[in-house]
Design a protein around this motif. Structure first.
Motif, mmCIF file in Angstrom:
data_model
loop_
_atom_site.group_PDB
_atom_site.id
_atom_site.type_symbol
_atom_site.label_atom_id
_atom_site.label_comp_id
_atom_site.label_asym_id
_atom_site.label_seq_id
_atom_site.Cartn_x
_atom_site.Cartn_y
_atom_site.Cartn_z
ATOM 1 N N ALA A 1 0.841 -1.206 0.000
ATOM 2 C CA ALA A 1 0.000 0.000 0.000
ATOM 3 C C ALA A 1 0.875 1.254 0.000
ATOM 4 C CB ALA A 1 -0.912 -0.008 1.210
ATOM 5 N N PRO A 2 0.844 2.063 -1.087
ATOM 6 C CA PRO A 2 1.747 3.221 -1.172
ATOM 7 C C PRO A 2 1.624 4.159 0.033
ATOM 8 C CG PRO A 2 0.583 2.898 -3.258
ATOM 9 C CD PRO A 2 -0.012 1.935 -2.273
ATOM 10 N N ASP A 3 0.422 4.308 0.581
ATOM 11 C CA ASP A 3 0.243 5.233 1.710
ATOM 12 C C ASP A 3 1.038 4.819 2.947
ATOM 13 O OD1 ASP A 3 -1.368 6.702 0.133
ATOM 14 O OD2 ASP A 3 -3.262 6.144 1.120
ATOM 15 N N ASN A 4 1.338 3.536 3.059
ATOM 16 C CA ASN A 4 2.102 3.070 4.227
ATOM 17 C C ASN A 4 3.596 3.331 4.089
ATOM 18 O OD1 ASN A 4 -0.227 2.103 5.309
ATOM 19 N ND2 ASN A 4 0.136 -0.037 4.745
ATOM 20 N N TYR B 1 3.933 -21.646 -7.981
ATOM 21 C CA TYR B 1 4.753 -20.596 -7.378
ATOM 22 C C TYR B 1 4.598 -20.533 -5.859
ATOM 23 C CZ TYR B 1 5.074 -19.028 -12.215
ATOM 24 O OH TYR B 1 5.290 -18.958 -13.559
ATOM 25 N N HIS B 2 3.934 -21.552 -5.300
ATOM 26 C CA HIS B 2 3.594 -21.484 -3.881
ATOM 27 C C HIS B 2 4.795 -21.124 -2.993
ATOM 28 C CE1 HIS B 2 1.693 -22.251 -0.109
ATOM 29 N NE2 HIS B 2 2.616 -23.146 0.200
ATOM 30 N N LEU B 3 5.928 -21.800 -3.223
ATOM 31 C CA LEU B 3 7.080 -21.564 -2.341
ATOM 32 C C LEU B 3 7.667 -20.165 -2.534
ATOM 33 C CD1 LEU B 3 8.748 -25.080 -2.531
ATOM 34 C CD2 LEU B 3 7.611 -24.060 -0.550
ATOM 35 N N LEU B 4 7.530 -19.634 -3.747
ATOM 36 C CA LEU B 4 8.012 -18.265 -3.993
ATOM 37 C C LEU B 4 7.041 -17.254 -3.391
ATOM 38 C CD1 LEU B 4 9.145 -18.638 -7.734
ATOM 39 C CD2 LEU B 4 10.433 -19.131 -5.646
ATOM 40 N N ASN B 5 5.734 -17.539 -3.538
ATOM 41 C CA ASN B 5 4.719 -16.669 -2.921
ATOM 42 C C ASN B 5 4.997 -16.560 -1.414
ATOM 43 O OD1 ASN B 5 2.078 -18.227 -4.896
ATOM 44 N ND2 ASN B 5 3.296 -16.441 -5.402
ATOM 45 N N GLU B 6 5.308 -17.701 -0.810
ATOM 46 C CA GLU B 6 5.604 -17.725 0.633
ATOM 47 C C GLU B 6 6.874 -16.940 0.947
ATOM 48 O OE1 GLU B 6 4.525 -19.032 3.658
ATOM 49 O OE2 GLU B 6 2.562 -19.205 2.692
ATOM 50 N N GLY B 7 7.852 -17.058 0.070
ATOM 51 C CA GLY B 7 9.138 -16.391 0.308
ATOM 52 C C GLY B 7 9.029 -14.876 0.380
ATOM 53 N N VAL B 8 8.017 -14.318 -0.287
ATOM 54 C CA VAL B 8 7.840 -12.854 -0.257
ATOM 55 C C VAL B 8 6.552 -12.459 0.460
ATOM 56 C CG1 VAL B 8 9.246 -12.290 -2.274
ATOM 57 C CG2 VAL B 8 6.856 -12.941 -2.602
ATOM 58 N N ALA B 9 5.962 -13.418 1.160
ATOM 59 C CA ALA B 9 4.728 -13.101 1.892
ATOM 60 C C ALA B 9 5.066 -12.349 3.172
ATOM 61 C CB ALA B 9 3.974 -14.390 2.222
ATOM 62 N N GLY B 10 4.253 -11.361 3.497
ATOM 63 C CA GLY B 10 4.423 -10.654 4.768
ATOM 64 C C GLY B 10 5.416 -9.510 4.721
ATOM 65 N N LEU B 11 5.926 -9.151 3.535
ATOM 66 C CA LEU B 11 6.890 -8.041 3.486
ATOM 67 C C LEU B 11 6.267 -6.742 3.983
ATOM 68 C CD1 LEU B 11 9.100 -8.410 0.285
ATOM 69 C CD2 LEU B 11 9.126 -9.668 2.426
ATOM 70 N N GLU B 12 4.933 -6.671 3.917
ATOM 71 C CA GLU B 12 4.254 -5.468 4.412
ATOM 72 C C GLU B 12 4.448 -5.300 5.926
ATOM 73 O OE1 GLU B 12 2.842 -7.953 2.745
ATOM 74 O OE2 GLU B 12 1.595 -8.997 4.207
ATOM 75 N N LEU B 13 4.959 -6.328 6.599
ATOM 76 C CA LEU B 13 5.192 -6.231 8.044
ATOM 77 C C LEU B 13 6.543 -5.591 8.372
ATOM 78 C CD1 LEU B 13 3.995 -9.845 9.027
ATOM 79 C CD2 LEU B 13 2.681 -7.710 9.172
ATOM 80 N N ILE C 1 15.984 0.773 -4.896
ATOM 81 C CA ILE C 1 14.725 1.237 -4.302
ATOM 82 C C ILE C 1 14.829 1.125 -2.787
ATOM 83 C CG2 ILE C 1 12.259 0.664 -4.044
ATOM 84 C CD1 ILE C 1 12.564 -0.688 -6.907
ATOM 85 N N PHE C 2 14.409 2.173 -2.091
ATOM 86 C CA PHE C 2 14.300 2.075 -0.630
ATOM 87 C C PHE C 2 12.894 2.468 -0.218
ATOM 88 C CE2 PHE C 2 14.549 3.857 3.697
ATOM 89 C CZ PHE C 2 14.984 2.718 4.370
ATOM 90 N N LEU C 3 12.272 1.624 0.583
ATOM 91 C CA LEU C 3 10.929 1.887 1.102
ATOM 92 C C LEU C 3 10.954 1.747 2.620
ATOM 93 C CD1 LEU C 3 8.877 -0.464 -1.305
ATOM 94 C CD2 LEU C 3 9.219 2.003 -1.575
ATOM 95 N N SER C 4 10.370 2.723 3.309
ATOM 96 C CA SER C 4 10.250 2.607 4.767
ATOM 97 C C SER C 4 8.912 3.206 5.188
ATOM 98 C CB SER C 4 11.408 3.321 5.458
ATOM 99 O OG SER C 4 11.047 3.690 6.784
ATOM 100 N N LYS C 5 8.397 2.698 6.291
ATOM 101 C CA LYS C 5 7.115 3.203 6.802
ATOM 102 C C LYS C 5 7.307 4.402 7.718
ATOM 103 C CE LYS C 5 4.731 -1.215 6.962
ATOM 104 N NZ LYS C 5 4.650 -2.378 7.868
ATOM 105 N N HIS C 6 8.555 4.769 7.998
ATOM 106 C CA HIS C 6 8.811 5.758 9.049
ATOM 107 C C HIS C 6 9.487 6.997 8.468
ATOM 108 C CE1 HIS C 6 8.002 2.524 12.009
ATOM 109 N NE2 HIS C 6 8.607 1.770 11.118
ATOM 110 N N LEU C 7 8.682 7.838 7.840
ATOM 111 C CA LEU C 7 9.246 9.049 7.231
ATOM 112 C C LEU C 7 9.934 9.925 8.274
ATOM 113 C CD1 LEU C 7 9.659 10.857 4.751
ATOM 114 C CD2 LEU C 7 7.411 11.873 5.199
ATOM 115 N N GLU C 8 9.338 10.014 9.463
ATOM 116 C CA GLU C 8 9.916 10.892 10.490
ATOM 117 C C GLU C 8 11.322 10.417 10.880
ATOM 118 O OE1 GLU C 8 7.577 8.659 10.826
ATOM 119 O OE2 GLU C 8 8.325 7.469 12.499
#
Ligand SMILES: *Cc1c(COP(=O)(O)O)cnc(C)c1O
Length: 495
Positions: free
Chosen positions: A118-121, A286-298, A318-325
């Motif tokens: 989710a881009p907003d996060n 692709y089950h094992l690959l789906n699992e390998g990238v599952a939960g990255l939103e955490l 690319i760098f993504l972080s949820k903590h702009l502050e």
């Protein structure tokens, strides 16, 4: 994906210049600065005729399987020419002067959408020079956060970025900052050195069993996290370059997230090339690959590389972080009076205020890296990237299949891949690790394969013995054509 500009096979199968071509190009390099230049026209001719023949075609050729480097899609290459021509400096958000920062923000929004994040996060998002730089950002933000958090837990307020490591750690009651991980990429230790934590702060907490070193030993992880006077950054390798294996599945990542929250640790994922697996359909194949990238939103922060599987020209990470502050706390570029008015962060026509890149990344002046990413995502879309990655995976699995059926080669790592035929190849992503059965051949295997000059792979080590590795990352992959050539070469070399 539109492959009309695809390189014709054959002409680029010689992925490396010959030794003579390299020597000759090197000998034509100017020895010293000329007092009077030879002029642009003659220089252009010099570059074309004398120097270009000495460059490799790793990125241009679909037959380069060395490092995970990817190529450059036609849309991205075209955009890169515009980047050079317009020479934007994407450092400050100047909405009345240029839309370059809007393009960067929009391209990163599209990257998030591609990856189902989710881009907003992901409020702190920025293009870097590569995954190494992104890992530096991740550790710098993590370092800031965990020390602040430790201080907060004793009702203190302190910042590493403001006060420096010694003073901040003292105030926070800390003796040690550790980076807890499994099978880290070499750049993680480099990043630890750069941000002042030290290479030795990187501690591996993988399972003991040889075939499981990429998996977290949760007990060992919690023991480390709970050490008194320590603060921790946990780094997940998603995936590992040598084997292509993913460190976590969804359940493991959830557990790691809970532990990080409990102990005030920062969770960073190094997904330089694993990240794109998020575009794959949720199917058995692709089950094992789906699992390998599952939960990255955490995660708190994520590293990705656009110059790898996204196939944009160098350099772009690319760098993504949820903590702009936290990011602004670390990277804020203070007290530049001449930038003050310019850097006033104005809301644009978009619904989001775009922070100035110079306040949330390493550099002040920066290249317009966003445009090729914007262009390639616009040109090929989610479907194009899914189709491209599926081709790359199909080729990798085709190679793995051939190797495992061959009497001359062994697919590695043994323990993972000698399961029942059905599931054997499902964990194969874009890396195929293998060795020759005969020790004599194995010693010279990579050399022999590359000496055919029909394709290029890289050598590595597995269990203390030489091993070889295909990394499939180019947008031009043509499964049938490429597999045929690879089989020919592997057969030729084994005889
Ligand atoms: C390639 C890679 C890196 C380093 O990326 P650069 O773009 O070369 O800086 C870091 N981590 C992982 C997992 C990688 O595969």
């Amino acid at each position: 994906m539109n492959t009309s500009k695809q390189t014709t096979p054959g002409d680029l199968h010689h992925v490396l210049p010959s030794a003579d071509a390299i020597e000759s190009a090197r000998s034509k390099l100017l020895k010293d600065l000329p007092d009077v230049g030879i002029g642009a026209e003659k220089t252009n001719a010099h570059l074309q005729a004398d120097l270009v023949p000495g460059l490799n075609r790793a990125s241009e050729s679909p037959s380069y399987y060395g490092f995970v480097i990817g190529g450059a899609t036609p849309a991205a290459s075209f955009a890169d020419e515009i980047v050079t021509k317009t020479d934007q400096n994407v450092h400050v958000h100047l909405p009345k002067e240029t839309i370059s920062t809007d393009v960067e923000d929009r391209a990163l929004t599209m990257v998030c959408q591609l990856l189902d994040l989710a881009p907003d996060n992901w409020t702190h998002r920025i293009f870097t020079t590569g995954a190494t730089a992104s890992n530096i950002l991740g550790l710098a933000c993590g370092r800031e956060f965990v020390v602040e958090e430790a201080a907060r837990r004793r009702s203190q307020r302190i910042s590493v970025a403001e006060h420096g490591i010694p003073q901040a750690m003292k105030a926070a009651g800390l003796d040690r900052i550790q980076v807890l991980t499994t099978v880290p990429h070499s750049s993680l230790r480099k990043a630890a050195a750069v941000v002042g934590l030290g290479r030795q702060c990187v501690v591996e907490v993988g399972c003991y069993s040889e075939s499981e070193t990429h998996r977290f030993d949760m007990h060992a992880l919690e023991l480390r996290l709970s050490e008194p006077s320590s603060a921790s950054i946990v780094v997940v390798s998603c995936a590992e370059v040598n084997t292509g294996l993913f460190a976590t599945d969804f359940a493991a990542l959830q557990q790691i997230r809970q532990l990080c929250t409990k102990y005030g640790a920062w969770l960073h994922v190094d997904a330089a090339f694993g990240l794109l697996a998020r575009v794959l359909p949720q199917t058995e194949e692709y089950h094992l690959l789906n699992e390998g990238v599952a939960g990255l939103e955490l995660a708190d922060s994520i590293t990705g590389d656009a110059h790898k599987l996204l196939n944009v020209p160098y350099d772009c990470g690319i760098f993504l972080s949820k903590h702009l502050e936290v990011g602004l706390g670390v990277f804020h570029n203070p007290n530049a009076a001449y930038l003050n008015t310019a850097s006033t962060e104005t809301t644009t026509s978009a619904d989001r205020t775009i922070p100035s890149p110079l306040n949330m990344g390493l550099e002040n002046s920066r290249r317009f890296r966003a445009l090729p990413v914007y262009a390639t995502l616009t040109a090929y879309g989610r479907e194009g990237y899914r189709e491209m990655l599926e081709r790359q995976i199909r080729l990798s699995r085709g190679i793995a299949n051939f190797i495992s059926e061959s009497e001359h080669y062994d697919l590695l790592p043994e323990a993972h891949r000698k399961t029942t035929t059905d599931v054997r190849f499902r964990q194969i992503y874009i890396v195929v690790l293998f060795r020759a059965r005969g020790d004599e051949l194995n010693k010279v295997l990579v050399q022999r394969i590359n000496a055919t000059r029909k394709l290029y792979i890289s050598g590595t080590q597995w269990n203390g013995k030489p091993a070889a590795r295909f990394a499939v990352a180019n947008w031009q992959v043509n499964v049938e054509r490429d597999l045929k050539l690879i089989k020919e070469v592997l057969l030729e070399v084994s005889h």
